[in-house]
Design a protein around this motif. Structure first.
Motif, PDB file in Angstrom:
ATOM      1  N   GLN A 511       0.835  -1.211   0.000  1.00  0.00           N
ATOM      2  CA  GLN A 511       0.000   0.000   0.000  1.00  0.00           C
ATOM      3  C   GLN A 511       0.861   1.249   0.000  1.00  0.00           C
ATOM      4  O   GLN A 511       0.599   2.203  -0.743  1.00  0.00           O
ATOM      5  CB  GLN A 511      -0.899   0.001   1.244  1.00  0.00           C
ATOM      6  N   LYS A 512       1.914   1.246   0.814  1.00  0.00           N
ATOM      7  CA  LYS A 512       2.797   2.414   0.913  1.00  0.00           C
ATOM      8  C   LYS A 512       3.487   2.700  -0.420  1.00  0.00           C
ATOM      9  O   LYS A 512       3.588   3.866  -0.832  1.00  0.00           O
ATOM     10  CB  LYS A 512       3.840   2.182   2.011  1.00  0.00           C
ATOM     11  N   TYR A 513       3.936   1.659  -1.109  1.00  0.00           N
ATOM     12  CA  TYR A 513       4.690   1.866  -2.346  1.00  0.00           C
ATOM     13  C   TYR A 513       3.795   2.259  -3.524  1.00  0.00           C
ATOM     14  O   TYR A 513       4.240   2.971  -4.422  1.00  0.00           O
ATOM     15  CB  TYR A 513       5.506   0.608  -2.685  1.00  0.00           C
ATOM     16  N   TRP A 514       2.519   1.815  -3.520  1.00  0.00           N
ATOM     17  CA  TRP A 514       1.618   2.147  -4.628  1.00  0.00           C
ATOM     18  C   TRP A 514       0.707   3.337  -4.328  1.00  0.00           C
ATOM     19  O   TRP A 514       0.168   3.945  -5.254  1.00  0.00           O
ATOM     20  CB  TRP A 514       0.775   0.936  -5.021  1.00  0.00           C
ATOM     21  N   GLY A 515       0.529   3.647  -3.048  1.00  0.00           N
ATOM     22  CA  GLY A 515      -0.211   4.854  -2.697  1.00  0.00           C
ATOM     23  C   GLY A 515      -1.717   4.715  -2.644  1.00  0.00           C
ATOM     24  O   GLY A 515      -2.270   3.613  -2.763  1.00  0.00           O
ATOM     25  N   PRO A 516      -2.417   5.839  -2.483  1.00  0.00           N
ATOM     26  CA  PRO A 516      -3.860   5.839  -2.194  1.00  0.00           C
ATOM     27  C   PRO A 516      -4.742   5.332  -3.330  1.00  0.00           C
ATOM     28  O   PRO A 516      -5.892   4.953  -3.088  1.00  0.00           O
ATOM     29  CB  PRO A 516      -4.157   7.308  -1.893  1.00  0.00           C
TER      30      PRO A 516
END
Length: 615
Positions: A511-516
């Motif tokens: 989630q952090k690497y691909w974002g919202p």
């Protein structure tokens, strides 16, 4: 099945298996010339016997390396003489076997040389412990006074730096015996996931019932049918979810094995032990992860654009690889056409580099076409002292083949320049440097193709390819590296990792690497259990450092011209004559700074700018 139907099926299978040409049907210029290694199998056998008979000469030096500089030098020269023969024997056997894997003779030769290698390692195993037993001040005097021995200065320094982590001979012997046990987690994981794990059935784009597999999963992720992608994604990860407890046991067993060896050898952590092999400071790893964590903006921008172009409310993990553009125009490339494209794309590297490439193309260093019995895939053979490197391809006229050619010729030139420039004991290079030269060539090729594309559609596909390269080779590998670092640190702190904890950690990083814009499906959280590289002990970060270094070097060549080209050629020549970090620094890349990471993120933003301007 009726007899006639069976006959038809057998005829069809026979036709399929005989449609590939045999090697004698291929023009000689498209086949590698193994006579550059050995003129005949008989000469190979002659060298094999010589090497086998001469292994006994190691006994002349055992226990005597500390006696004098001449004794040490004599042993190192013998080890070099044996090593050169072994490498040449191994190269010939491998290439002959891979040319036609149906020929049992070459399988036998390949097995023979592997056994001979093992014998040589056993006979020479005293060398490093005896060097470590010599007083360092005496070694320093010997190196200063003996010009022939001084050539081995870096080789000896590399042995000495590991002295605090080298144990007494009895303990080393026990650890050597234990390595087979240490491989059990990975070996079991590999057998289970490749041979015994059963995948569910799904319906493909045409409504056909197919059983999911590793290969079908990757193919499905490129399908334009989103419903099929989703069902394939969920089906593929289902067994990893079902067997997560067993996979967790294998995974944590591997972690604990590496932690055990690091502790026994008095390293502060398994990560330090793994990086120490190539003298890579922990700061390089930390800098990579930290710098990427501060530069997610291009990834989030790409995710948002993907979502918009796909016309979906939320991006899912099964949307990552599918092309966003029309695939109707699939351009074909002959091998000869691709050679010219690669040469043109690398013209900036100057006459020496281009002449070396032309030498490889014209003197049959490359085996081009798929033939009956030939090994699949592609590779560069690496450095073999006294012999040029070889490249294996299986040409299918696709754009991927053009990139594979550029990639493997990057490795090939790295090995060629190293072999031409270094003595035997430095005529190789570490994994940390291996992917720099190959991705450097790919970067220049992609820019050339984009610049010379004939249509908007072709340019869009190429720009998308560049972005996907950065996503998978750079950001994804750093995400893996951060996951790997975290699980080791938790285990070393005494924390017992449950499947739930591993799934939550992996999911949060994804989630952090691909974002919202990304919706992380539950199935994606089990991906940690299907990545074999997590058993390779802090390996994956080198894909990302390699790409960061190559993008930095490519930018320097384009902006600084000849000065940067000269530095790059010197990088290719360096081999193992210095530690990898120093080799890159001399070429103009400081892997302890955030600049190489920024070179990738700036490139990604510029590609996104160009892509958006075309939409």
């Amino acid at each position: 099945m009726e007899f006639n139907q069976l006959n038809k099926l057998l005829h069809t299978l026979e036709t399929l298996t005989t449609t590939l040409p045999t090697r004698d049907q291929i023009d000689e210029k498209y086949k590698w010339n193994l006579k550059d290694v050995y003129e005949s199998d008989e000469l190979w056998e002659k060298d094999f016997q010589w090497t086998s008979n001469n292994l006994i000469r190691y006994s002349e030096f055992r226990g005597k390396l500390a006696d004098s500089a001449s004794s040490l030098l004599g042993c190192l020269k013998l080890d070099e003489e044996i090593g050169i023969k072994l490498e040449r024997l191994a190269l010939y056997a491998m290439l002959a076997k891979d040319s036609d894997m149906r020929i049992s003779k070459y399988h036998a030769m390949d097995d023979k040389i592997k056994n001979l290698y093992a014998r040589a390692l056993s006979e020479s195993s005293f060398i490093k412990p005896e060097i470590l037993s010599i007083d360092e001040n005496i070694l320093k005097i010997w190196l200063e006074e003996n010009s022939e021995l001084k050539v081995y200065e870096h080789y000896i320094d590399d042995i000495l730096r590991e002295k605090p982590h080298t144990l007494d001979s009895n303990t080393e012997s026990i650890l050597a015996l234990s390595t087979e046990i240490a491989h059990v987690p990975y070996n079991t994981y590999s057998i289970f996931t490749n041979a015994e794990m059963k995948f569910p059935y799904v319906k493909d784009e045409n409504g056909n019932e197919i059983q999911m597999s590793h290969g079908r999963y990757y193919a499905a992720m490129y399908s334009k049918d989103r419903a099929f992608r989703e069902s394939a994604f969920k089906a593929y990860l289902t067994p990893y979810k079902e067997y997560v407890n067993s996979l967790n046991s294998l995974f944590t067993g591997n972690l604990k094995s590496n932690i055990f060896y690091a502790k026994v050898r008095k390293y502060k952590s398994a990560r330090e032990a793994a990086l120490s092999k190539n003298n890579i400071p922990l700061s390089v790893y930390d800098n990579l992860v930290d710098a990427v964590n501060e530069n997610f903006a291009p990834m989030y921008r790409w995710a948002k654009l993907k979502k918009e172009l796909l016309g979906v409310d939320k991006l899912h993990p099964y949307d990552i690889y599918v092309t966003l553009f029309d695939q109707k125009y699939e351009k074909k490339y002959s091998y000869d056409e691709a050679v010219n494209i690669v040469l043109n794309s690398l013209e900036i590297m100057g006459d020496d580099y281009i002449n070396s490439l032309n030498k490889a193309f014209s003197e049959r260093w490359i085996d081009v076409y798929e033939t009956a019995g030939k090994r699949s895939g592609a590779y560069s053979s690496g450095t073999t002292y006294g012999v040029h490197p070889y490249v294996m391809l299986n040409w299918t006229n696709l754009l991927n083949d053009v990139f594979t050619l550029a990639h493997e010729m990057g490795h090939n030139m790295h090995s060629y320049y190293t072999g031409q420039s270094q003595p035997f004991h430095y005529a190789n290079y570490s994994i940390f440097l291996a992917e720099v030269a190959s991705t450097f060539n790919e970067s220049l090729l992609l820019e050339y193709l984009i610049k010379n594309s004939n249509s908007k559609e072709e340019k869009l596909h190429l720009l998308e390819r560049y972005l996907n390269n950065i996503t998978s080779t750079f950001y994804r590998q750093v995400m893996f590296a951060e996951f790997e670092q975290t699980v080791y640190e938790k285990t070393e702190a005494g924390e017992s990792l449950t499947p739930e904890q591993l799934c939550n950690l992996y999911s949060s990083l994804f989630q952090k690497y691909w974002g919202p814009e990304m919706h992380v499906d539950e199935e994606e959280s089990f991906t940690w259990a299907r990545v074999p590289h997590f058993y390779y002990n802090f390996y994956v970060f080198q894909y990302a450092t390699g790409m960061a270094a190559s993008e930095t070097l490519a930018h320097k060549v384009k902006t600084e011209g000849e000065v940067a080209v000269v530095r790059y050629i010197e990088f290719l020549k360096a081999g193992n004559s210095d530690y990898p970090i120093n080799v890159l620094k001399k070429a103009g890349v400081d892997m302890n700074s955030p600049e190489p990471v920024l070179s990738v993120t700036r490139k990604m933003n510029s590609i996104l700018d160009e892509l958006e301007s075309l939409l």
